[in-house]
Enzyme design. Structure first.
Site, PDB file in Angstrom:
ATOM      1  N   ASP A  39       0.843  -1.197   0.000  1.00 40.52           N
ATOM      2  CA  ASP A  39       0.000   0.000   0.000  1.00 40.52           C
ATOM      3  C   ASP A  39       0.880   1.250   0.000  1.00 40.52           C
ATOM      4  OD1 ASP A  39      -2.282  -1.543   0.086  1.00 40.52           O
ATOM      5  OD2 ASP A  39      -2.491  -1.415   2.262  1.00 40.52           O
ATOM      6  N   TYR A  67       6.699  -8.682   8.329  1.00 40.08           N
ATOM      7  CA  TYR A  67       6.368  -7.262   8.456  1.00 40.08           C
ATOM      8  C   TYR A  67       6.632  -6.784   9.880  1.00 40.08           C
ATOM      9  CZ  TYR A  67       3.553  -8.021   4.205  1.00 40.08           C
ATOM     10  OH  TYR A  67       3.127  -8.354   2.946  1.00 40.08           O
ATOM     11  N   ASP A  81      -6.765   1.123   8.431  1.00 39.43           N
ATOM     12  CA  ASP A  81      -5.494   1.750   8.781  1.00 39.43           C
ATOM     13  C   ASP A  81      -5.752   3.228   9.083  1.00 39.43           C
ATOM     14  OD1 ASP A  81      -5.427   3.288   6.332  1.00 39.43           O
ATOM     15  OD2 ASP A  81      -4.585   1.560   5.308  1.00 39.43           O
ATOM     16  N   ARG A 174      -3.334  -5.160   7.906  1.00 34.79           N
ATOM     17  CA  ARG A 174      -4.302  -4.213   8.489  1.00 34.79           C
ATOM     18  C   ARG A 174      -5.566  -4.927   8.965  1.00 34.79           C
ATOM     19  NH1 ARG A 174      -6.999  -1.945   3.497  1.00 34.79           N
ATOM     20  NH2 ARG A 174      -5.821  -2.829   1.758  1.00 34.79           N
TER      21      ARG A 174
END
Length: 287
Positions: A39, A67, A81, A174
């Protein structure tokens, strides 16, 4: 002609396709693609494939990922988010121990995730984020993903945590943050995201776009660096190499079954091959 892989440390505010467009311009090569979309708000490891290496994109997409993500509890948004519109705010005083318990109990191993509306998944020919921007919400089928490991790295405030997550392809971090917030009954969303590993490459392997601008093709990694987990075989004769280059199987006695990197007599990487019963069959040619 440029051929190879660039491991880009994607900057915030860029889409993955923005990065590819930039590299097309720098290297003057039309064939540029990426694996594993990030993203715009996210940073970190983005493997970019250039020239003939674009043939290997599908192999890179299937790998596991890691991540480091910010989790903000007490805040729910429509995008899951902090870039989205706020739907609900709740005071959150959650201990590290309480979050750890929820993560271990509900978000380990194979789990079901409902993809967020703000995603590129298509429903009846339309991307979900297009429908979301038009104010529509549609039913989405849960998908199986695997969370291999979660670790709480730090806690900055009552409702702000930093997590490390190792997971399978297709995992939405997310959504993991959102669902963890729901499980804690206070809501939650993702406040930051940095990918630290993808396709076997880590942040230490990554370079900036500024470095690519300065050094260009010198930063390209060879395509076979994507397949270092497989043993290498060198073709023994010109006749065998000709057969491989024509897409035909060859016989190599005394080799175990499995996947191999196959090289020509001059050392050039030719293909990824599958061995069974002494017969090698090309899975994908890269010459």
């Amino acid at each position: 002609m440029a051929n190879g892989i660039l491991i880009i440390d994607k900057p915030a505010g860029w889409t993955s396709m923005d990065v590819c467009a930039k590299i097309r311009g720098i290297l003057r090569e039309k064939r540029v693609g990426h694996s594993g979309t990030l993203d715009p708000m996210a940073t970190g490891v983005l493997p970019v494939f250039v020239g003939r290496a674009t043939r290997a994109v599908s192999f890179a997409e299937n790998g596991d990922k890691e991540y480091v993500a910010g989790l903000r509890l007490g805040l729910v948004t429509d995008t899951q988010d902090i870039t989205g519109n706020v739907l609900r705010e709740t005071p959150a005083q959650v201990s590290r121990e309480a979050l750890e318990t929820v993560l271990q109990r509900h978000f380990q191993g194979e789990i079901q995730q409902i993809p967020p509306m703000y995603s590129a998944i298509k429903v009846q020919g339309k991307k979900l984020y297009e429908l979301a921007r038009a104010g529509q919400e549609v039913a989405r089928k849960p998908r199986s993903v695997t969370i291999y490991e979660t670790e709480i790295l730090s806690q900055t405030e009552d409702g702000d945590f930093l997590l490390r997550v190792r997971c399978s392809k297709g995992t939405y971090i997310r959504t993991l943050c959102h669902d963890a917030g729901e499980a804690l009954q206070c809501g939650g969303c993702m406040s930051s995201l940095r990918r630290t590993e993808a396709a076997g490459f880590r942040l230490a392997d990554a370079v900036t776009l500024e470095a690519v601008q300065e050094r260009g093709e010198a930063l390209l990694r060879p395509l076979d660096s994507l397949f270092v987990q497989y043993p290498a075989l060198t073709i023994r004769s010109a006749g065998q190499e000709k057969r491989v280059r024509c897409g035909n199987p060859i016989t190599l006695t005394g080799i175990a079954g499995g996947t191999y990197r196959l090289y020509g007599q001059d050392g050039a990487f030719l293909c990824l091959s599958q061995a069974q019963g002494g017969i090698l069959t090309s899975l994908k040619n890269f010459f």
